[in-house]
Design an enzyme around this catalytic site. Structure first.
Site, short mmCIF file in Angstrom:
data_model
loop_
_atom_site.label_atom_id
_atom_site.label_comp_id
_atom_site.label_asym_id
_atom_site.label_seq_id
_atom_site.Cartn_x
_atom_site.Cartn_y
_atom_site.Cartn_z
N CYS A 85 -3.21 -4.35 16.88
CA CYS A 85 -3.66 -3.84 15.57
C CYS A 85 -5.18 -3.87 15.44
O CYS A 85 -5.72 -3.38 14.45
CB CYS A 85 -3.00 -4.63 14.45
SG CYS A 85 -1.29 -5.03 14.79
N CYS A 209 4.78 -6.52 2.74
CA CYS A 209 4.53 -5.91 4.05
C CYS A 209 3.77 -4.59 3.89
O CYS A 209 4.02 -3.83 2.95
CB CYS A 209 5.84 -5.59 4.74
SG CYS A 209 6.97 -7.00 4.87
N ILE A 212 4.65 1.62 7.19
CA ILE A 212 4.51 2.21 8.52
C ILE A 212 3.83 3.56 8.31
O ILE A 212 4.38 4.44 7.65
CB ILE A 212 5.88 2.36 9.21
CG1 ILE A 212 6.53 0.96 9.39
CG2 ILE A 212 5.75 3.07 10.54
CD1 ILE A 212 7.98 1.00 9.83
N LYS A 332 -2.18 -3.05 3.26
CA LYS A 332 -1.02 -3.16 2.38
C LYS A 332 -0.73 -1.87 1.62
O LYS A 332 0.42 -1.48 1.49
CB LYS A 332 -1.25 -4.33 1.41
CG LYS A 332 -0.19 -4.52 0.37
CD LYS A 332 1.12 -4.95 1.00
CE LYS A 332 2.32 -4.68 0.12
NZ LYS A 332 2.76 -3.29 0.08
N HIS A 336 -1.31 1.05 7.48
CA HIS A 336 -1.77 0.40 8.71
C HIS A 336 -1.32 1.19 9.94
O HIS A 336 -0.40 0.79 10.63
CB HIS A 336 -1.23 -1.03 8.72
CG HIS A 336 -1.60 -1.84 9.91
ND1 HIS A 336 -2.75 -1.62 10.65
CD2 HIS A 336 -0.98 -2.90 10.50
CE1 HIS A 336 -2.79 -2.51 11.64
NE2 HIS A 336 -1.74 -3.28 11.57
#
Lengths: 389, 142
Positions: A85, A209, A212, A332, A336
């Site tokens: 990442c 989380c 995606i 968030k 990401h």
């Protein structure tokens, strides 16, 4: 070593980008970055690409090659950087180094990721393997939320951090995401929304989380000589970069209340830039999960270990607080796209330092210093980049 | 969501064969109900997961030692949303336990309700053969 500046920045719209392939998505960042720099693709001597999903969650195996062809960069020196990442920051470091060492006068860092061309369980499978496949995935099926959940449980047990504290991070980042037209998630949420969302890996819930996300970001870097020659109005200088790593196996870590790689990379970044945490006007920290942002406050040095929850409770990481953090919505809410994130953080900080973001999310500038903290994996890699206008 | 045309890529099946010849005593040990670690004969450092090469002094002179299996939970999670290859399992609890010898182990924790699990709790590490015949290890009540 030569001084290096960011002279151009571009960022695609983040989200579910099923309308574009990896090359077309990269183009949406490369073109505005070059236009911003008032440069052409032919001026770029070297391009470092951050992307992690080649051949796994998108079909192209050589993303540096196919994106370069699509964006007119063929002929430049090319490399793909992998630091999970933190791949975008690794690409930035590589492009920076090419100029700092005198190898190139103009270079590009490009981060691009397409994550939504495969189904979610398969995405969970790929990313769960990012750590130690043999000892932590093969028999035990760890997922990425689960890795960070291990840290959340330990942080809660040791410092009394609560699920409500974690939720506050999501609430803040969604608030700023709602003001950022590039963000994937632009809805405002409440603590109750977070607490009542489904459990993904206890104690982390869906709204703890990051989504995606597909996205791309690009930066054009230049030497001091080139900045003068091109008469760049507001170069953003790279003041220093720190890097570090952590063990593959989480079972080999000393503790689970912070990331040692973040601590070490931050120390190195502050030392090389001769800047202190208190000098920073605005920061981007790696909030792939809410607990990650709280640990980052502590590990970077914006507060003492164990006091991260206090910082979010007091609103110290919002505009008007001690250190505004993730004013683009963070991982968030902005999203990401793994290999793009590092470049996107630096895109945001470049715009912040140039005071060009939407007015309601512009950080007040005192020292014109910004910091990007980008973690790869669960503290497997860390890059901290300090910028100064 | 608006329909976006796309092209399905040609499918490939990937299942790499990871060599374990240098650490095969570990799996032999599991068959006998033992959880083994490696210890460097040169610098004395103990390793779990076991490794045939010492990262500390780079010696490859390692000996196999049996772990006590007495552990204390340092942290845990309960995995509800599971990866593709674990879809057939019910949600599972994963913990990291510190063993008496100082090394830590990451494994599933079974035999407890989620609400009963606490950081600092004493558990036992046990070798296990799954119903499918796969060798593994897990934390269980002491």
């Amino acid at each position: 070593m030569r001084k290096v500046a960011i002279i151009g920045a571009g960022n695609s719209k983040f989200g579910n980008r099923s309308d574009v392939n990896i090359m077309e998505l990269a183009f949406e960042a490369v073109k505005p970055a070059l236009e911003d720099a008032e440069a052409t693709a032919k001026d770029v001597e070297f391009m470092a690409l951050g992307s992690t999903g080649a051949g796994a969650w998108y079909a192209e195996l050589l993303p540096a090659i196919v994106t370069a062809e699509h964006c007119g960069l063929t002929g430049a020196g090319l490399v793909r950087c992998e630091a999970a990442c933190a791949s975008g920051s690794a690409a930035f470091f590589t492009a920076y180094s090419a100029i700092a060492t005198g190898q190139a006068d103009i270079a590009m860092a490009l981060g691009v990721e397409k994550m939504r061309e495969i189904d979610t369980p398969t995405t969970m499978e790929w990313i769960g393997r990012a750590g130690s496949y043999l000892w932590e995935f093969h028999n035990f099926g760890l997922t990425f939320p689960a890795y960070y959940a291990l840290y959340a449980t330990a942080h809660m047990a040791r410092f009394g951090t609560t699920e409500e504290d974690l939720a506050l991070v999501a609430v803040k980042n969604h608030k700023y995401g709602s003001m950022n037209p590039l963000a994937h998630l632009q809805n405002r949420i409440t603590v109750e929304d977070v607490l009542s969302s489904m459990v993904i890996a206890y104690p982390l819930k869906l709204f703890d989380c990051c989504p995606i996300t597909d996205g791309a970001a690009a930066l054009v870097l230049a030497s001091e000589e080139k900045v003068k020659e091109l008469k760049v109005d507001t170069p953003v200088w790279v003041a220093g970069i720190g890097y570090a790593s952590g063990t593959a196996n989480l079972s080999r870590r000393q503790h689970y209340v912070g990331l040692e790689a973040s601590v070490l990379a931050s120390k190195r970044a502050f030392k090389s830039s001769k800047i202190k945490p208190d000098d920073v006007d605005v920061a981007e920290v790696h909030d792939c999960f809410t607990i990650a942002e709280i640990m980052a406050y502590e590990d970077v040095g914006f507060c003492k270990k164990g006091e991260g929850a206090k910082l979010i409770r007091e609103g110290q990481t919002e505009i008007g607080g001690k250190i505004p953090i993730n004013l683009d919505g963070g991982l968030k809410a902005k999203g990401h796209p793994i290999g793009a994130t590092g470049c996107s953080m630096i895109y945001e900080l470049t715009k912040q330092l140039r005071e060009e973001v939407e007015r309601n999310r512009q950080a007040p500038m005192k020292n014109y210093v910004a910091l990007a903290h980008n973690v790869g994996g669960t503290g497997h890699y860390c890059y901290v980049t300090v910028l100064k206008r | 969501m608006t329909y976006m045309p796309s092209l399905r890529s040609r499918e490939i099946k990937i299942a790499p064969q990871t060599p374990i010849s240098k650490i095969s005593p570990f799996w032999e040990g599991l068959k006998e109900g033992k959880v083994l670690a490696t210890k460097c004969r040169k610098c004395g450092k103990l390793y779990f997961p076991p490794t045939p090469d010492c990262p500390e002094c780079l010696s490859s002179e390692m000996e196999w030692v049996q772990l006590s299996c007495e552990a204390e939970i340092e942290t845990f999670t309960h995995v509800v949303v599971r990866p593709a290859s674990f879809q057939h399992h019910k949600p599972y609890t994963v913990a990291i336990g510190k063993l008496k010898e100082g090394v830590k182990v990451l494994a599933w924790l079974t035999g407890f309700k989620l609400s009963e699990i606490k950081v600092g709790m004493k558990v036992k590490l046990a070798a296990k053969t799954t119903p499918e015949g796969e060798l593994t290890y897990e934390f269980v009540p002491p």
